[in-house]
Scaffold this motif. Structure first.
Motif, PDB file in Angstrom:
ATOM      1  N   ALA A   4     -43.951 -13.354 -26.635  1.00 41.55           N
ATOM      2  CA  ALA A   4     -42.960 -14.354 -26.229  1.00 41.55           C
ATOM      3  C   ALA A   4     -43.627 -15.695 -25.960  1.00 41.55           C
ATOM      4  CB  ALA A   4     -42.199 -13.868 -24.994  1.00 41.55           C
ATOM      5  N   ILE A  19     -38.072  -8.107 -20.275  1.00 36.78           N
ATOM      6  CA  ILE A  19     -38.217  -8.216 -21.722  1.00 36.78           C
ATOM      7  C   ILE A  19     -38.019  -6.847 -22.378  1.00 36.78           C
ATOM      8  CG2 ILE A  19     -39.714 -10.221 -21.598  1.00 36.78           C
ATOM      9  CD1 ILE A  19     -42.098  -8.461 -21.953  1.00 36.78           C
ATOM     10  N   ASP A  46     -40.629  -8.210 -14.781  1.00 39.78           N
ATOM     11  CA  ASP A  46     -40.297  -8.572 -16.169  1.00 39.78           C
ATOM     12  C   ASP A  46     -38.871  -8.188 -16.571  1.00 39.78           C
ATOM     13  OD1 ASP A  46     -42.831  -9.729 -16.569  1.00 39.78           O
ATOM     14  OD2 ASP A  46     -43.680  -7.763 -17.020  1.00 39.78           O
TER      15      ASP A  46
END
Length: 329
Positions: A40, A267, A265
């Motif tokens: 990312a 993701i 996170d």
């Protein structure tokens, strides 16, 4: 005709229309190329390149193949510093002490900054600024979610990454401070009602499968465990199906706050997992924003402009009830 072509080419060279010069490299070195989080960051770096195609600068993303290769990252830093076209560098140190030593030996004359993970406080003079998450605050928020779910305390295990990664250590400290109500404690032994079980923290070198296996082993040894604090989302985004398989039998306990999982996170499959009720709360970072902002910060440093230290990129908080709106677009 051939003679005319040669004359035109010679004239073009005389006018400065020769081959394009290589761009100046704004280098981002991450802990490992095998981690979706760092991909990312790369996407942000490439977005900057696409928007600045006419710039004399180019964002160049690199790192070792694996996040477990601390020496490989240090070698890449050293190698990139030796290239004439490297004009600034942003580093995510897997091992903060090792990267600091590498910088001391290399004595770079170009601007150095850190991204995602910082150097230890005593080595902060080796870089100009840090760009990324407020890692202490991130860990503290994870701890606050755990404490809110079980205000009377209990037993907890933290799942961590590389033992030398400053960002992970700061998150763990933030979690401990939130749970204990005190600052700067080591492993908790009853403070604030919380105790870290034997064998914890577990260091998994950012490996999702190792993280899930560690959680499995800790639960087997501690069937009455009350909470996990996962300092990086590796078990969820790195091994989502094994994580689901481990947590599904605990879904009712998670729903009733009898068992708590606070994780870092947002993701990969993580937000979906939150929607399934298999994690209490996620506290997410903004890696794309880090990669997108880093080239501009490096250019400011090259040009001698004032840059804040640190430059924080914010957090996103997701629970089962907020998964549709929790990520900043």
């Amino acid at each position: 005709m051939k003679k005319l072509t040669l004359l035109v080419a010679a004239a073009a060279l005389a006018l400065g229309a020769g081959p394009a010069l290589a761009k100046k490299q704004l280098v981002i070195v991450v802990k490992g190329l095998d981690n979706p989080f760092f991909e990312a960051i790369n996407q942000g770096c490439q977005k900057w390149n696409s928007e600045n195609a006419d710039s004399e600068y180019e964002c160049f993303y690199t790192g070792p193949a694996s996040t477990s290769d601390e020496a490989g990252e240090a070698q890449i830093v050293q190698d990139m510093l030796g290239k004439a076209d490297t004009v600034a560098m942003a580093i995510s140190p897997s091992n903060a002490k090792l990267i600091a030593q590498t910088l001391k030996v290399a004595a770079p004359t170009i601007p150095i900054m850190t991204i995602d993970a910082d150097l230890a406080a005593e080595d902060s003079a080796l870089r100009k600024t840090y760009l990324g998450t407020d890692n202490y605050l991130m860990g503290k928020k994870i701890g606050e979610y755990i404490k809110k779910a079980k205000p009377d305390g209990g037993t907890v295990c933290s799942i961590q990454g590389n033992p030398g990664a400053d960002n992970i250590l700061r998150r763990a400290q933030g979690m401990r401070d939130a749970l204990s109500g005190q600052e700067g404690l080591g492993a908790l032994a009853g403070e604030g009602g919380w105790t870290e079980v034997a064998g914890c923290p577990v260091f998994t070198n950012d490996d999702g499968a190792k993280g899930v296996q560690a959680m499995t082993d800790i639960l087997a040894a501690n069937p009455d465990l009350d909470a996990f604090g996962i300092m990086g989302g590796w078990p969820l985004f790195g091994a989502p199906q094994p994580y689901r398989d481990l947590m599904r039998p605990l879904a009712e306990r998670i729903a009733s706050n009898d068992f708590v999982v606070g994780a870092a996170d947002t993701i990969g499959d993580e937000v979906a997992i939150a929607g399934e009720g298999l994690v209490t709360a996620l506290v997410g970072q903004r890696p794309f924003e880090m990669g997108y902002k880093a080239p501009s910060v490096m250019i400011d440093l090259i040009e001698g402009k004032t840059v804040e230290d640190p430059v924080f990129t914010g957090l996103d908080e997701c629970t089962k009830d907020t998964v549709d709106t929790c990520i900043q677009k």
